[in-house]
Scaffold this active site. Structure first.
Site, PDB file in Angstrom:
ATOM      1  N   GLU A 146      -9.130   6.045   1.680  1.00  0.00           N
ATOM      2  CA  GLU A 146      -9.305   7.434   2.125  1.00  0.00           C
ATOM      3  C   GLU A 146      -7.991   8.167   1.945  1.00  0.00           C
ATOM      4  OE1 GLU A 146     -10.615   6.974   6.154  1.00  0.00           O
ATOM      5  OE2 GLU A 146      -8.638   6.381   6.849  1.00  0.00           O
ATOM      6  N   HIS A 191      11.218  -2.906   4.482  1.00  0.00           N
ATOM      7  CA  HIS A 191      11.102  -3.373   5.870  1.00  0.00           C
ATOM      8  C   HIS A 191      11.446  -4.857   5.999  1.00  0.00           C
ATOM      9  CE1 HIS A 191       8.224   0.214   6.855  1.00  0.00           C
ATOM     10  NE2 HIS A 191       9.472   0.578   6.736  1.00  0.00           N
ATOM     11  N   CYS A 197      18.765 -17.406  12.624  1.00  0.00           N
ATOM     12  CA  CYS A 197      19.120 -17.604  14.023  1.00  0.00           C
ATOM     13  C   CYS A 197      20.011 -16.447  14.455  1.00  0.00           C
ATOM     14  CB  CYS A 197      19.858 -18.930  14.183  1.00  0.00           C
ATOM     15  SG  CYS A 197      20.607 -19.112  15.813  1.00  0.00           S
TER      16      CYS A 197
HETATM   17  P1  NAD Z   1      -0.946   1.497   7.589  1.00  0.00           P
HETATM   18  O1  NAD Z   1      -1.613   0.406   8.336  1.00  0.00           O
HETATM   19  O2  NAD Z   1      -0.350   2.628   8.372  1.00  0.00           O
HETATM   20  O3  NAD Z   1      -1.967   2.152   6.541  1.00  0.00           O
HETATM   21  C1  NAD Z   1      -2.719   1.363   5.641  1.00  0.00           C
HETATM   22  C2  NAD Z   1      -3.339   2.280   4.616  1.00  0.00           C
HETATM   23  O4  NAD Z   1      -4.017   1.476   3.676  1.00  0.00           O
HETATM   24  C3  NAD Z   1      -4.376   3.257   5.180  1.00  0.00           C
HETATM   25  O5  NAD Z   1      -4.119   4.550   4.636  1.00  0.00           O
HETATM   26  C4  NAD Z   1      -5.722   2.696   4.681  1.00  0.00           C
HETATM   27  O6  NAD Z   1      -6.663   3.721   4.415  1.00  0.00           O
HETATM   28  C5  NAD Z   1      -5.300   2.013   3.415  1.00  0.00           C
HETATM   29  N1  NAD Z   1      -6.136   0.884   2.985  1.00  0.00           N
HETATM   30  C6  NAD Z   1      -6.765  -0.041   3.754  1.00  0.00           C
HETATM   31  N2  NAD Z   1      -7.382  -0.977   2.990  1.00  0.00           N
HETATM   32  C7  NAD Z   1      -7.122  -0.620   1.699  1.00  0.00           C
HETATM   33  C8  NAD Z   1      -7.456  -1.186   0.436  1.00  0.00           C
HETATM   34  N3  NAD Z   1      -8.194  -2.311   0.331  1.00  0.00           N
HETATM   35  N4  NAD Z   1      -7.005  -0.562  -0.677  1.00  0.00           N
HETATM   36  C9  NAD Z   1      -6.261   0.565  -0.613  1.00  0.00           C
HETATM   37  N5  NAD Z   1      -5.918   1.148   0.556  1.00  0.00           N
HETATM   38  C10 NAD Z   1      -6.331   0.571   1.702  1.00  0.00           C
HETATM   39  O7  NAD Z   1       0.130   0.833   6.647  1.00  0.00           O
HETATM   40  P2  NAD Z   1       1.542   1.315   6.157  1.00  0.00           P
HETATM   41  O8  NAD Z   1       1.447   2.744   5.746  1.00  0.00           O
HETATM   42  O9  NAD Z   1       2.008   0.304   5.203  1.00  0.00           O
HETATM   43  O10 NAD Z   1       2.469   1.256   7.440  1.00  0.00           O
HETATM   44  C11 NAD Z   1       2.366   0.181   8.352  1.00  0.00           C
HETATM   45  C12 NAD Z   1       3.643  -0.583   8.650  1.00  0.00           C
HETATM   46  O11 NAD Z   1       3.232  -1.886   9.059  1.00  0.00           O
HETATM   47  C13 NAD Z   1       4.536  -0.792   7.498  1.00  0.00           C
HETATM   48  O12 NAD Z   1       5.795  -0.571   7.984  1.00  0.00           O
HETATM   49  C14 NAD Z   1       4.424  -2.269   7.104  1.00  0.00           C
HETATM   50  O13 NAD Z   1       5.711  -2.860   7.047  1.00  0.00           O
HETATM   51  C15 NAD Z   1       3.761  -2.923   8.257  1.00  0.00           C
HETATM   52  N6  NAD Z   1       2.652  -3.846   7.856  1.00  0.00           N
HETATM   53  C16 NAD Z   1       2.831  -4.736   6.854  1.00  0.00           C
HETATM   54  C17 NAD Z   1       1.801  -5.587   6.495  1.00  0.00           C
HETATM   55  C18 NAD Z   1       2.026  -6.548   5.380  1.00  0.00           C
HETATM   56  O14 NAD Z   1       3.147  -6.919   5.102  1.00  0.00           O
HETATM   57  N7  NAD Z   1       0.955  -6.959   4.696  1.00  0.00           N
HETATM   58  C19 NAD Z   1       0.571  -5.534   7.141  1.00  0.00           C
HETATM   59  C20 NAD Z   1       0.432  -4.627   8.175  1.00  0.00           C
HETATM   60  C21 NAD Z   1       1.481  -3.771   8.512  1.00  0.00           C
END
Ligand code: NAD
Length: 243
Positions: free
Chosen positions: A214, A119, A127
């Site tokens: 979970e 992503h 820019c």
């Molecule tokens: P999501 O938010 O859909 O899911 C997060 C998952 O992580 C959930 O299943 C949750 O149960 C689990 N989780 C939460 N805390 C945890 C922990 N401490 N240890 C293990 N598991 C844990 O995230 P996704 O599936 O990555 O999809 C979201 C989209 O948002 C992605 O495309 C991503 O690019 C973006 N995103 C990125 C960031 C980042 O770069 N840090 C943060 C938020 C969202």
């Protein structure tokens, strides 16, 4: 019968190559909340309004109003024990690649070298008019921040409605199809096409191990329940005992 962690440790040692697919959950313990979780960003802000390419073109300040603070604090976020355990597994020759949906750059900061950010990355800002590149957190003030040429700045991340970088996706498909173990860590496995990668791995005969607080991926072969920052160091220490 050993523990689930010991079983997975044996699997990682014996059934190489191993790759990891990570999502927002692995960075939660670094203080970056997952968007889809309770209280997460998308509960407060509709992503189709705040993070779609269509809306970015119409009004980029909407995007910058929710992301700007994070981008300006980019260097403040540090990898946690989960990122570090993966970097150590790579250094031991037991993790071939990390495919991440995260845009926070924390895998590389932790020392992982073989990383595909499907992503994109918040670090690289460019820019949209002249293409000049900036690096977070060093970006001009302003809402939205503008380039010296007056063009709007956009992070090099994939917004809703944009296609994924083809080269990165090609690597992700290849690594998923060629691995024999896939660690699926901290992802809700709903965002496509990333959500398909564990299925690709399974179809090619790999064992899929999920690490999550979970269960999200119902067809995983092993589930290690808990926070990535706790479970991955435990797995690493189990592997060190057995390897
Ligand atoms: P999501 O938010 O859909 O899911 C997060 C998952 O992580 C959930 O299943 C949750 O149960 C689990 N989780 C939460 N805390 C945890 C922990 N401490 N240890 C293990 N598991 C844990 O995230 P996704 O599936 O990555 O999809 C979201 C989209 O948002 C992605 O495309 C991503 O690019 C973006 N995103 C990125 C960031 C980042 O770069 N840090 C943060 C938020 C969202």
């Amino acid at each position: 019968m050993g523990s689930a962690c010991e079983e997975v440790a044996n699997l990682v040692i014996r059934q190489q190559p191993c790759v990891a697919l990570t999502g927002a959950g692995i960075s939660a313990e670094s203080g970056i909340p997952a968007f889809r979780s309770k209280g997460g960003l998308w509960e407060k802000f509709d992503p189709t309004v705040y993070a779609s390419i269509e809306m970015f073109r119409k009004d980029p300040s909407k995007y910058w109003s929710i992301r700007g603070e994070f981008i300006r604090n980019y260097d403040a976020y540090q990898p946690n024990a989960g990122h570090t355990a993966l970097a150590e597994l790579e250094a031991m020759g037991l993790l071939r690649h990390v495919i991440t949906q995260n845009i926070d750059g924390l895998h590389r900061k932790a020392g992982s070298r073989s990383v595909t950010e499907i992503h994109g990355s918040l670090r690289e800002i460019f820019c949209v008019r002249c293409g000049k590149e900036y690096r977070a957190p060093r970006i001009p003030e302003g809402m939205p921040p503008l380039c010296e040429c007056g063009g709007v700045l956009k992070p090099n991340t994939v917004l809703f409605g944009e296609s994924l970088p083809p080269q990165a996706m090609e690597t992700a498909w290849q690594e998923s199809g060629a691995c024999r173990v896939m660690l699926v860590i901290g992802t809700s496995a709903v965002v496509q096409p990333a959500a398909s990668l564990p299925h690709v791995a399974k179809e090619h005969g790999a064992a899929v191990v999920e690490v999550n607080i979970e269960r999200a991926f119902s067809s995983s072969d092993h589930f290690l329940e808990g926070k990535a920052g706790t479970v991955l160091p435990e797995l690493l220490s189990e592997i060190r005992k057995l390897a």
